[in-house]
Design a protein around this motif. Structure first.
Motif: not given
Ligand SMILES: NC(=O)C1=CN([C@@H]2O[C@H](COP(=O)(O)OP(=O)(O)OC[C@H]3O[C@@H](n4cnc5c(N)ncnc54)[C@H](OP(=O)(O)O)[C@@H]3O)[C@@H](O)[C@H]2O)C=CC1
Ligand SMILES: CC(C)=CCC[C@@H](C)[C@H]1CC=C2C3=C(CC[C@@]21C)[C@@]1(C)CC[C@H](O)C(C)(C)[C@@H]1CC3
Length: 419
Positions: A61-64, A67-70
């Motif tokens: 898991w990585d919030p970056v 964010a890239i996926m969204v």
């Protein structure tokens, strides 16, 4: 609009191992993606190793990545909505749907945007490090999308339900998909997912692997250039001929459920590009002669794939067109005819043959010391043999005796004199 859940099941024959398959595949395939990506990053790169190289949960898991996926799905949706290239679905004139077929424009605009970002200092090669959390996000998005598709299908008009996805078994119907062409306004979810975020994402990930190789070794290898070039050609071809996908069984016959959502959004970008990922950690030296042989193999495969697909598409759109009018055909009781000469008189699925030859050419640059880069060839051959059997069943049901005559005239399915 009324709920359609009380409609009687239209079709009860189950495929893909029935309810058991539908329960196991959505667990097994996502784990396979994560396993393959993890193996790819180990120095040994052995497909079968004990203990298995399971990633620690902190690497998943990585919030970056989220964010890239969204950002990625939003960008591709915006490009899809641009008012360019409209075509209708020829198989279903009764509900005359229109589709935005401007995939090639979307690919070019994505390429320009990425080039600008790289020039401004964006480290594209960083996607190599983020690949596991990115895959986890793609799997999550496929699950959410499939759940949304399943729930909304109960409000779909009855004529929009797929024959095979309405057995009444919730697990199976969630897996196969109940609704044929789910849309939000004019935004066709299945058509969009089949060709845009996953296919374009695949070549972007490949480019990221190339950048990572340059970062690590100062230049890009011939093997990496070949893999990138071949797969870019394949994706460009698919987007250039985007409207041809409207006659494939996925669009015409299958519902949109977990299988296609996951296949399009997670399986394609993260397993079809394994060769480039493999080359980052396992560099290969290719002689110019072997490179030439591999380019030739890809060229032959591509030529068979493209010519046979175009011949059939042309024939279905306009049988009197001068490029195909000379071909021999047989009549069927439905009024449609079947080609029995040209590419479709060579084997019953010449397009599959070309596709398999290309698959081999994508793996050979990775050498023959590891199985992992050949995962795609093995998976794809199984997929196409299974797909051929499904298509054969559907064609026999549709064309009856005429299909038997075609099979007698053209006895081999995919490989002449072998299969
Ligand atoms: N890279 C990947 O992961 C994948 C790639 N593919 C590729 O997608 C492409 C499309 O494949 P797919 O959708 O499976 O099916 P095909 O393009 O092979 O289409 C099959 C249909 O073609 C029509 N047809 C069959 N024989 C004849 C004939 N002799 N004359 C005229 N029409 C005929 C029938 O439909 P009708 O008569 O109703 O028109 C049949 O249902 C292929 O090139 C395949 O390799 C497919 C799956 C995955
Ligand atoms: C293991 C698993 C979840 C399988 C699901 C199958 C899907 C991955 C494939 C079913 C048909 C596909 C097609 C393409 C990609 C893979 C899937 C979605 C395709 C878009 C690839 C590019 C080709 O040129 C194509 C447009 C003919 C092709 C259409 C079918």
């Amino acid at each position: 609009m009324k709920l359609n859940k009380h409609k009687p099941a239209q079709h009860t024959e189950m495929e893909f191992g029935g309810a058991l398959g539908a329960a196991c595949i959505p667990v097994f395939l996502p784990l396979t993606v994560l396993y393959l990506l993890s193996v790819c990053r180990t120095p040994g790169g052995a497909l079968l190793q004990w203990p298995p190289p399971l990633p620690h949960s902190t690497f998943l898991w990585d919030p970056v990545a989220a964010a890239i996926m969204v950002g990625w799905i939003s960008l591709q949706s915006a490009l899809y909505l641009l008012p360019m290239g409209k075509v209708s679905l020829p198989e279903n004139p009764q509900f005359c749907l229109c589709f935005n077929a401007a995939g090639f424009h979307a690919l070019c605009m994505t390429a320009v945007l990425l080039a600008v970002c790289v020039c401004l200092g964006m480290p594209l090669g960083y996607l190599f490090d983020l690949v596991l959390p990115l895959a986890v996000c793609a799997i999550g998005v496929s699950y959410l999308l499939a759940l949304y598709l399943y729930i909304r299908s109960f409000w779909a008009p009855a004529h929009q339900l797929a024959l095979g996805g309405n057995t009444g078994n919730p697990l199976y119907d969630f897996f196969i998909g109940r609704e044929l062409n789910p849309r939000i306004g004019s935004f066709d979810l299945k058509f969009f997912c089949e060709l845009r975020p996953g296919l374009i994402g695949w070549v972007v990930l490949n480019a990221a692997m190339l950048m990572k190789e340059v970062e690590l070794r100062g230049s890009s290898s011939l093997a990496m250039l070949l893999v990138n070039g071949f797969q870019l050609l394949y994706v460009t071809d698919a987007l250039w001929n985007e409207e041809a996908v409207l006659t494939t069984m996925d669009i015409v016959h299958d519902g949109f459920g977990f299988m296609l959502a996951f296949g399009d959004l997670a399986w394609v970008p993260f397993t079809y590009g394994l060769q480039a990922m493999f080359l980052v950690i396992h560099p290969q030296t290719l002689s110019p002669l072997s490179a030439l042989g591999i380019i030739l193999l890809n060229g032959v495969g591509y030529s068979i794939f493209r010519k046979s697909n175009s011949q059939k598409n042309q024939f279905r759109r306009d049988p009197a067109h001068k490029s195909i009018a000379h071909l021999e055909t047989i009549a069927t009781a439905t009024g449609k005819r079947l080609l029995v000469s040209g590419w479709w008189g060579f084997v019953r699925h010449p397009n599959y043959l070309g596709d398999i030859l290309m698959a081999l050419a994508w793996s050979l640059p990775c050498g023959v010391s590891h199985l992992l880069p050949y995962f795609y060839v093995v998976y794809f051959s199984i997929l196409l043999v299974h797909r051929e059997a499904r298509d054969e069943r559907q064609c026999r049901a549709k064309y009856g005796l005429a299909w038997d005559t075609y099979c007698r005239r053209v006895p081999y399915r995919i490989i002449p004199y072998i299969y």
